[in-house]
Scaffold this motif. Structure first.
Motif, PDB file in Angstrom:
ATOM      1  N   LYS A  78      23.755  45.013  30.929  1.00 11.50           N
ATOM      2  CA  LYS A  78      23.795  46.177  31.823  1.00 11.50           C
ATOM      3  C   LYS A  78      24.891  47.180  31.453  1.00 11.50           C
ATOM      4  CE  LYS A  78      25.109  45.484  36.075  1.00 11.50           C
ATOM      5  NZ  LYS A  78      25.156  45.165  37.515  1.00 11.50           N
ATOM      6  N   GLN A  79      26.122  46.733  31.358  1.00  6.66           N
ATOM      7  CA  GLN A  79      27.223  47.645  31.039  1.00  6.66           C
ATOM      8  C   GLN A  79      27.171  48.081  29.583  1.00  6.66           C
ATOM      9  OE1 GLN A  79      30.025  44.787  32.777  1.00  6.66           O
ATOM     10  NE2 GLN A  79      30.928  46.553  33.827  1.00  6.66           N
ATOM     11  N   GLU A  80      26.811  47.153  28.708  1.00  5.41           N
ATOM     12  CA  GLU A  80      26.669  47.480  27.292  1.00  5.41           C
ATOM     13  C   GLU A  80      25.609  48.571  27.114  1.00  5.41           C
ATOM     14  OE1 GLU A  80      25.957  44.948  23.317  1.00  5.41           O
ATOM     15  OE2 GLU A  80      24.361  44.746  24.805  1.00  5.41           O
ATOM     16  N   ARG A  82      24.783  51.051  29.066  1.00  2.00           N
ATOM     17  CA  ARG A  82      25.338  52.385  29.356  1.00  2.00           C
ATOM     18  C   ARG A  82      26.274  52.849  28.246  1.00  2.00           C
ATOM     19  NH1 ARG A  82      25.034  50.503  35.105  1.00  2.00           N
ATOM     20  NH2 ARG A  82      27.020  49.444  34.872  1.00  2.00           N
ATOM     21  N   CYS A  83      27.038  51.915  27.689  1.00  2.00           N
ATOM     22  CA  CYS A  83      27.956  52.254  26.586  1.00  2.00           C
ATOM     23  C   CYS A  83      27.175  52.674  25.346  1.00  2.00           C
ATOM     24  CB  CYS A  83      28.877  51.080  26.270  1.00  2.00           C
ATOM     25  SG  CYS A  83      30.054  50.718  27.588  1.00  2.00           S
ATOM     26  N   PHE A 104      33.577  42.710  29.277  1.00  2.00           N
ATOM     27  CA  PHE A 104      32.768  42.723  30.497  1.00  2.00           C
ATOM     28  C   PHE A 104      32.715  41.341  31.145  1.00  2.00           C
ATOM     29  CE2 PHE A 104      30.361  46.379  28.340  1.00  2.00           C
ATOM     30  CZ  PHE A 104      31.216  47.313  28.884  1.00  2.00           C
ATOM     31  N   LEU A 149      33.786  51.839  25.210  1.00  2.00           N
ATOM     32  CA  LEU A 149      33.753  51.402  26.609  1.00  2.00           C
ATOM     33  C   LEU A 149      34.060  52.510  27.606  1.00  2.00           C
ATOM     34  CD1 LEU A 149      35.591  47.951  26.323  1.00  2.00           C
ATOM     35  CD2 LEU A 149      33.134  48.398  26.308  1.00  2.00           C
ATOM     36  N   GLU A 152      32.264  52.897  30.901  1.00  4.18           N
ATOM     37  CA  GLU A 152      32.460  51.847  31.898  1.00  4.18           C
ATOM     38  C   GLU A 152      33.925  51.667  32.301  1.00  4.18           C
ATOM     39  OE1 GLU A 152      30.073  49.784  33.500  1.00  4.18           O
ATOM     40  OE2 GLU A 152      28.823  51.405  32.739  1.00  4.18           O
TER      41      GLU A 152
END
Length: 181
Positions: A78-80, A82-83, A104, A149, A152
Motif C-alpha cells: 500500500k505505502q510502497e 504511493r511511493c 514501513f 519515501l 509517505e
C-alpha cells in the motif's frame, strides 16, 4: 537456540540431534522485493513464475497471480504503491525498495514469525568495518530512500531512532553480504 559467537555475531544451534535434510525452521521473511530484472515475471507475493500476472491498477508496477495474492500483499504494498507512483517515471534501486518496505514494517511495528529468532534491531551494522567509499555509497542510498519515501514520510527527523535510513542500509548490506558467501 540462539548463541553469541565472538567475533561473528550471533548464531543458531540445535539442542537435539538433527537428521540430514530435516526442516528445522520455516518463516516468512521480514521484508523482500522482486528484483527489477524479475518484475513482471513473478508474483510479488508468492514469487511464483507466471505469464498471466495481474498488475496493480495504481502503480502499474507490482504484479500478482490473482486477487488472493494481491490482497495478502496489500499491507506491504500500500505505502510502497504511493511511493512508486510519486517517483514515476524513475524507478528506485532494488535496495531502496527493500529498505522502504523495512521502514514501513518497522513503523507498523508488525512482527512476523521470523522475528522469533532475530528482530531487525538485532542485526549488526558493522559500520566501523566499512570503507569510506562504501559509507559514501550507503549515504547516497539513504538520501535516495528519503526522496523515494517523501510521499509517505515528509519529515524523516520525526521517525523513531530505530529507523535510521543509513543504519538500515548497513544492516541490509551486511546480511546480503553474508548470504552470498
Amino acid at each position: 537456540e540462539r548463541f553469541a559467537s565472538p567475533g561473528k555475531g550471533s548464531g543458531l544451534r540445535s539442542r537435539r540431534r538433527v537428521r540430514p535434510g530435516e526442516l528445522l525452521y520455516r518463516a516468512e521473511p521480514f521484508a523482500y522485493v522482486v528484483t527489477k530484472e524479475q518484475l513482471g515475471g513473478v508474483c510479488e507475493r508468492c514469487l511464483r513464475r507466471n505469464e498471466h500476472l495481474h498488475r496493480c491498477s495504481q502503480c502499474k508496477v507490482a504484479k500478482y497471480c490473482g486477487k488472493s495474492c494481491q490482497k495478502e500483499a496489500w499491507l506491504d504494498h500500500k505505502q510502497e504503491c504511493r511511493c512508486l507512483k510519486s517517483v514515476e517515471p524513475n524507478f528506485p534501486p532494488d535496495s531502496v525498495r527493500l529498505a522502504g518496505r523495512i521502514v514501513f514494517k518497522l513503523l507498523r511495528q508488525s512482527v512476523c514469525l521470523s522475528e522469533r529468532l532475530y528482530s531487525f534491531s538485532d542485526l549488526q551494522s558493522n559500520t566501523e568495518q566499512l570503507s569510506e567509499e562504501m559509507k559514501d555509497g550507503l549515504r547516497h542510498l539513504a538520501q535516495t530512500l528519503q526522496l523515494y519515501l517523501k510521499m509517505e514520510i515528509q519529515d524523516a527527523s520525526h521517525l523513531p531512532p530505530v529507523i535510521d535510513f543509513f543504519q538500515i542500509f548497513t544492516k541490509v548490506k551486511q546480511q546480503s553480504k553474508r548470504r552470498s558467501h
